[in-house]
Scaffold this motif. Structure first.
Motif, mmCIF file in Angstrom:
data_model
loop_
_atom_site.group_PDB
_atom_site.id
_atom_site.type_symbol
_atom_site.label_atom_id
_atom_site.label_comp_id
_atom_site.label_asym_id
_atom_site.label_seq_id
_atom_site.Cartn_x
_atom_site.Cartn_y
_atom_site.Cartn_z
ATOM 1 N N GLU A 56 49.859 -14.332 35.149
ATOM 2 C CA GLU A 56 51.307 -14.459 34.936
ATOM 3 C C GLU A 56 51.571 -15.452 33.811
ATOM 4 N N ALA A 57 52.393 -15.047 32.856
ATOM 5 C CA ALA A 57 52.810 -15.938 31.776
ATOM 6 C C ALA A 57 54.060 -15.367 31.133
ATOM 7 N N ASP A 58 54.849 -16.242 30.547
ATOM 8 C CA ASP A 58 56.085 -15.880 29.863
ATOM 9 C C ASP A 58 55.925 -16.241 28.393
ATOM 10 N N CYS A 59 55.996 -15.246 27.523
ATOM 11 C CA CYS A 59 55.795 -15.500 26.092
ATOM 12 C C CYS A 59 56.914 -16.352 25.488
ATOM 13 N N GLY A 60 57.986 -16.539 26.214
ATOM 14 C CA GLY A 60 59.025 -17.460 25.783
ATOM 15 C C GLY A 60 58.692 -18.902 26.126
ATOM 16 N N LYS A 61 57.605 -19.090 26.883
ATOM 17 C CA LYS A 61 57.184 -20.429 27.314
ATOM 18 C C LYS A 61 55.691 -20.582 27.001
#
Length: 214
Positions: A56-61
């Motif tokens: 899980e990861a957010d490319c905005g973060k």
């Protein structure tokens, strides 16, 4: 067994790319914000004999990407291929240039471009053999449209980033390429996810030019 990391895996192209490389006997690492979908993909892949991992990861973060890549290196030991397929390009992200405030515009740039560099640097620092970095480009990068300012700017900048990385890293034996998609991705067409995914395989294997336009 070599490892591919696909950043931005959804039901369409990202999943198809991951499966295509998995069938080529790569360990498949999938990154997305929604791990529920990824868990379903993982179960499907494993039934077909593909070794799959989800993160899980957010490319905005960007810090979440850093944590994901650190876990990947612990789980898999090395990263041979990165495919950056993340973008803010849905209908909810359309808009004229003057409709963006500064915060929204920077958010688009982070996801569409800056986080691609964040991920690419993890691969270059990994020092695996036969490394490759492939970005997903789009027609708006060459033919911007006012109603799609965010993705138009993003794809143009991503192409420039990819070319400069290619020129920088080729002497180190790291291939960098761009697959530019010129039509809407749709099942059972010449631009189905499965057919486009084969172009990523071809680019990785041939390493013959920076950009494939399809």
């Amino acid at each position: 067994m070599e490892t591919i990391v696909v950043v931005g895996v959804g039901e369409g192209l990202g999943k198809a790319i991951a499966k295509a490389f998995g069938k080529k006997n790569f360990k498949v690492c999938m990154i997305a914000r929604n791990t529920k979908k990824l868990d379903t993909f993982k179960q499907e892949f494993e039934k077909e004999g593909i070794q799959a991992f989800i993160y899980e990861a957010d490319c905005g973060k960007p810090h979440t990407l850093k944590m994901a890549f650190e876990k990947i290196l612990k789980d898999c030991g090395s990263i041979e291929i990165l495919v950056y397929n993340a973008a803010l390009n849905g209908a909810q992200y359309c808009g004229l240039a003057t409709s963006f405030d500064n915060e929204d515009f920077i958010k688009h740039f982070q996801v569409n471009v800056a986080s691609a560099l964040v991920c690419a640097k993890f691969v270059t620092e990994n020092q695996a053999k036969n490394e490759a970095i492939i970005f997903t480009g789009g027609i708006f990068g060459d033919t911007p449209m006012k109603e799609y300012t965010g993705i138009s700017v993003g794809k143009a900048a991503l192409k420039a980033l990819g070319k400069t990385l290619s020129d920088e890293l080729k002497d180190k034996g790291i291939f960098v390429g761009l697959v530019t998609i010129t039509q809407v991705i749709a099942p059972n067409t010449s631009h189905s996810p499965e057919l486009i995914a084969q172009k990523y395989i071809q680019m990785y294997e041939k390493r013959d030019k920076f950009e494939y336009v399809i």
